[in-house]
Design a protein around this motif. Sequence first.
Motif, PDB file in Angstrom:
ATOM      1  N   PHE A 155     -13.713  -5.058  29.491  1.00 18.93           N
ATOM      2  CA  PHE A 155     -13.314  -5.394  28.127  1.00 18.93           C
ATOM      3  C   PHE A 155     -13.306  -4.178  27.201  1.00 18.93           C
ATOM      4  N   TYR A 156     -13.655  -3.014  27.730  1.00 17.44           N
ATOM      5  CA  TYR A 156     -13.757  -1.831  26.862  1.00 17.44           C
ATOM      6  C   TYR A 156     -12.381  -1.369  26.381  1.00 17.44           C
ATOM      7  N   HIS A 157     -12.291  -1.083  25.083  1.00  9.95           N
ATOM      8  CA  HIS A 157     -11.109  -0.429  24.503  1.00  9.95           C
ATOM      9  C   HIS A 157     -11.612   0.487  23.388  1.00  9.95           C
ATOM     10  N   PRO A 158     -11.188   1.755  23.367  1.00 13.07           N
ATOM     11  CA  PRO A 158     -11.713   2.710  22.373  1.00 13.07           C
ATOM     12  C   PRO A 158     -11.421   2.320  20.927  1.00 13.07           C
ATOM     13  N   ASN A 159     -10.359   1.512  20.694  1.00 17.58           N
ATOM     14  CA  ASN A 159     -10.099   1.044  19.332  1.00 17.58           C
ATOM     15  C   ASN A 159     -11.178   0.078  18.855  1.00 17.58           C
ATOM     16  N   ASN A 160     -11.762  -0.642  19.812  1.00 15.07           N
ATOM     17  CA  ASN A 160     -12.713  -1.704  19.470  1.00 15.07           C
ATOM     18  C   ASN A 160     -14.167  -1.254  19.548  1.00 15.07           C
ATOM     19  N   ILE A 161     -14.447  -0.293  20.419  1.00 13.58           N
ATOM     20  CA  ILE A 161     -15.828   0.104  20.681  1.00 13.58           C
ATOM     21  C   ILE A 161     -15.950   1.613  20.530  1.00 13.58           C
ATOM     22  N   LEU A 162     -16.805   2.027  19.614  1.00  9.01           N
ATOM     23  CA  LEU A 162     -17.092   3.446  19.420  1.00  9.01           C
ATOM     24  C   LEU A 162     -18.403   3.780  20.121  1.00  9.01           C
ATOM     25  N   ILE A 163     -18.326   4.660  21.105  1.00 12.59           N
ATOM     26  CA  ILE A 163     -19.520   5.122  21.816  1.00 12.59           C
ATOM     27  C   ILE A 163     -19.941   6.453  21.209  1.00 12.59           C
ATOM     28  N   TRP A 164     -21.197   6.573  20.829  1.00 15.19           N
ATOM     29  CA  TRP A 164     -21.679   7.818  20.249  1.00 15.19           C
ATOM     30  C   TRP A 164     -23.013   8.188  20.874  1.00 15.19           C
ATOM     31  N   ASP A 165     -23.436   9.400  20.634  1.00 11.44           N
ATOM     32  CA  ASP A 165     -24.642   9.914  21.283  1.00 11.44           C
ATOM     33  C   ASP A 165     -25.903   9.705  20.461  1.00 11.44           C
ATOM     34  N   GLY A 166     -25.796   8.959  19.368  1.00 16.84           N
ATOM     35  CA  GLY A 166     -26.947   8.734  18.518  1.00 16.84           C
ATOM     36  C   GLY A 166     -27.133   9.799  17.461  1.00 16.84           C
ATOM     37  N   GLN A 167     -26.246  10.804  17.456  1.00 14.01           N
ATOM     38  CA  GLN A 167     -26.398  11.909  16.503  1.00 14.01           C
ATOM     39  C   GLN A 167     -25.089  12.263  15.791  1.00 14.01           C
ATOM     40  N   ASP A 168     -24.003  12.367  16.560  1.00 12.30           N
ATOM     41  CA  ASP A 168     -22.740  12.851  16.017  1.00 12.30           C
ATOM     42  C   ASP A 168     -21.748  11.702  15.840  1.00 12.30           C
ATOM     43  N   LEU A 169     -21.395  11.415  14.584  1.00 14.17           N
ATOM     44  CA  LEU A 169     -20.402  10.374  14.304  1.00 14.17           C
ATOM     45  C   LEU A 169     -19.176  10.967  13.603  1.00 14.17           C
ATOM     46  N   SER A 170     -18.828  12.172  13.977  1.00 23.34           N
ATOM     47  CA  SER A 170     -17.704  12.863  13.330  1.00 23.34           C
ATOM     48  C   SER A 170     -16.365  12.171  13.605  1.00 23.34           C
ATOM     49  N   ASN A 171     -16.307  11.376  14.681  1.00 24.21           N
ATOM     50  CA  ASN A 171     -15.048  10.692  15.022  1.00 24.21           C
ATOM     51  C   ASN A 171     -14.977   9.281  14.462  1.00 24.21           C
ATOM     52  N   ILE A 172     -15.846   8.943  13.524  1.00 24.31           N
ATOM     53  CA  ILE A 172     -15.880   7.572  13.029  1.00 24.31           C
ATOM     54  C   ILE A 172     -14.660   7.224  12.173  1.00 24.31           C
ATOM     55  N   SER A 173     -14.077   8.214  11.508  1.00 24.45           N
ATOM     56  CA  SER A 173     -12.920   7.941  10.644  1.00 24.45           C
ATOM     57  C   SER A 173     -11.767   7.339  11.434  1.00 24.45           C
ATOM     58  N   THR A 174     -11.437   7.957  12.570  1.00 18.08           N
ATOM     59  CA  THR A 174     -10.353   7.447  13.410  1.00 18.08           C
ATOM     60  C   THR A 174     -10.660   6.049  13.900  1.00 18.08           C
ATOM     61  N   PHE A 175     -11.894   5.819  14.287  1.00 16.48           N
ATOM     62  CA  PHE A 175     -12.292   4.496  14.782  1.00 16.48           C
ATOM     63  C   PHE A 175     -12.139   3.434  13.696  1.00 16.48           C
ATOM     64  N   LEU A 176     -12.574   3.737  12.498  1.00 17.80           N
ATOM     65  CA  LEU A 176     -12.531   2.751  11.414  1.00 17.80           C
ATOM     66  C   LEU A 176     -11.103   2.396  11.009  1.00 17.80           C
ATOM     67  N   THR A 177     -10.179   3.336  11.146  1.00 14.82           N
ATOM     68  CA  THR A 177      -8.800   3.085  10.735  1.00 14.82           C
ATOM     69  C   THR A 177      -7.924   2.556  11.873  1.00 14.82           C
ATOM     70  N   SER A 178      -8.417   2.581  13.095  1.00 15.38           N
ATOM     71  CA  SER A 178      -7.633   2.084  14.235  1.00 15.38           C
ATOM     72  C   SER A 178      -7.657   0.560  14.253  1.00 15.38           C
ATOM     73  N   PRO A 179      -6.506  -0.088  14.522  1.00  9.93           N
ATOM     74  CA  PRO A 179      -6.472  -1.557  14.537  1.00  9.93           C
ATOM     75  C   PRO A 179      -7.237  -2.123  15.739  1.00  9.93           C
ATOM     76  N   TYR A 180      -7.865  -3.264  15.541  1.00  8.49           N
ATOM     77  CA  TYR A 180      -8.572  -3.939  16.636  1.00  8.49           C
ATOM     78  C   TYR A 180      -7.552  -4.432  17.665  1.00  8.49           C
ATOM     79  N   VAL A 181      -7.843  -4.210  18.946  1.00  9.38           N
ATOM     80  CA  VAL A 181      -6.945  -4.627  20.023  1.00  9.38           C
ATOM     81  C   VAL A 181      -7.507  -5.890  20.686  1.00  9.38           C
TER      82      VAL A 181
END
Length: 357
Positions: free
Chosen positions: A293-319
Motif C-alpha cells: 500500500f506504500y505510495h510516496p505521495n501518501n506516506i513520508l518516511i523520515w529519519d527522525g531528524q531531517d524533514l527538509s522534503n516535507i514541502s513536496t509531500f504536503l503539496t502532493s495530492p493523495y493517491v
Amino acid sequence: MDKIKIVLAMPSHSNFATPIQKNLKYHNFDIEFIDSSPEHLKRIKLPLFHSIYHYFRQFFFADSTYKAKLKRNLKNEIINHRIQKAIINNQSDYTLVIRPDLFSLEHLNLLKTKSNHNFIGYQWNGLGRFPDTLLSINKFNRFFVFDNMDLSNSEYRKYNLIGTTNFYFDMYHPQPIAHQGTIAYFVGLHFDERSKSLDCCAKALIKHGIQLDFNIRALKNIKKAHAQYKTTEIKFLKRNIEFDENITRINQADILVDVVNPVHHGLSFRTFEALYYGKKLITNNSAVQYYDFYHPNNILIWDGQDLSNISTFLTSPYVPIDKKIVEKYSFGNWIKNILDLPPYQTIELPDINSINT
C-alpha cells in the motif's frame, strides 16, 4: 449461520480490548473474554493487616517486595478464577491470546484446554521488548508476530513464528469531519528516545502552516518528560484518549503522525488507520516502504531528524489505494488469517533482509 465461539484473552488496559470484542461480534463471533490485567496492580487494595506487615518487613528487614508480590498473587487468583469459570462452559472453537507474556504458564495451560488444536497467540510488541513471551510460544498451535525482525532473528528460528501485521477496525466507517486548514494528529505515550523526533516534526509542521493535534501521555516523571518538548502546541494528557474519541480525531485530521517505539520495527495501528481513512502519514518507520500500500505521495518516511522534503509531500495530492489492498488489512480479513478461516487474503510480512541484499 452459526456463530464461531472464541475465547479472547488479552489485557483490558491496552485500549484495544473493547473494540476487538465489538469487531468480533460484528463478524459473527460469540466471545468469552479473559482479562489479563484485572484490577490493575496499581489499583489493587490490600487488607489493612497486609499493608501493616509490608511496612514492618520494609522497616526491619529492608524488604520492600512484599506488597508487590501479594498484589501479583491476588491478580493471578482473579485470572485463575475467571479462566476456571470459563472452562465450565461449552468448548470453544478457538482461543486467541494477545500478549501471552501477561499470563502465567499455568493460566495458558488452563486456557489451552478450551480449544484443543486451535490455541493461537499473537505478540503485538517486539519479542525483544517482552522476552518472557518466549517461554510460552511452544504452547500454541500457531504463534504470530508483527515485527519482521523477529522472523529474521536467528535466536528465534526454533519457535516457528508466523508473520502478520496489525489492522484497522472495519466496523467503523470513515466519516470525514469538515474543518478549516490542515490538521496533523498524533497520540501516544512519552518515551525519552522519541521526544526529540516528535518535537522536530511538530516544529516542521507548524512552520508549514499545519495545525497540531499532538497529544502525549507521560506515565511517570511528568515534569521531566514535559521539559523535553519545546513546542508549546503539544498537549499533555492526564488520561488516555478513549477509542471512540480517537476515531473522531482521525476523521477530522488530514495527516497522521507515527513515531515508532525504537524497540521494534513492526507497523503501528496508526499506519493502517491512515490507509483505511485515506489520510497522509508521516512516519520514521522505514519498513513501510516494502508494503503493497506504500505510495510516496501518501506516506513520508523520515529519519527522525531531517524533514527538509516535507514541502513536496504536503503539496502532493493523495493517491487512492486499490480497494482490495485496503480490505486486506481490515480486522475482518486479519482475524480470518489468524484463525485460518478461508476465504481470505493472505497477510505476510515482507522479508526486508532479502530486499536489502
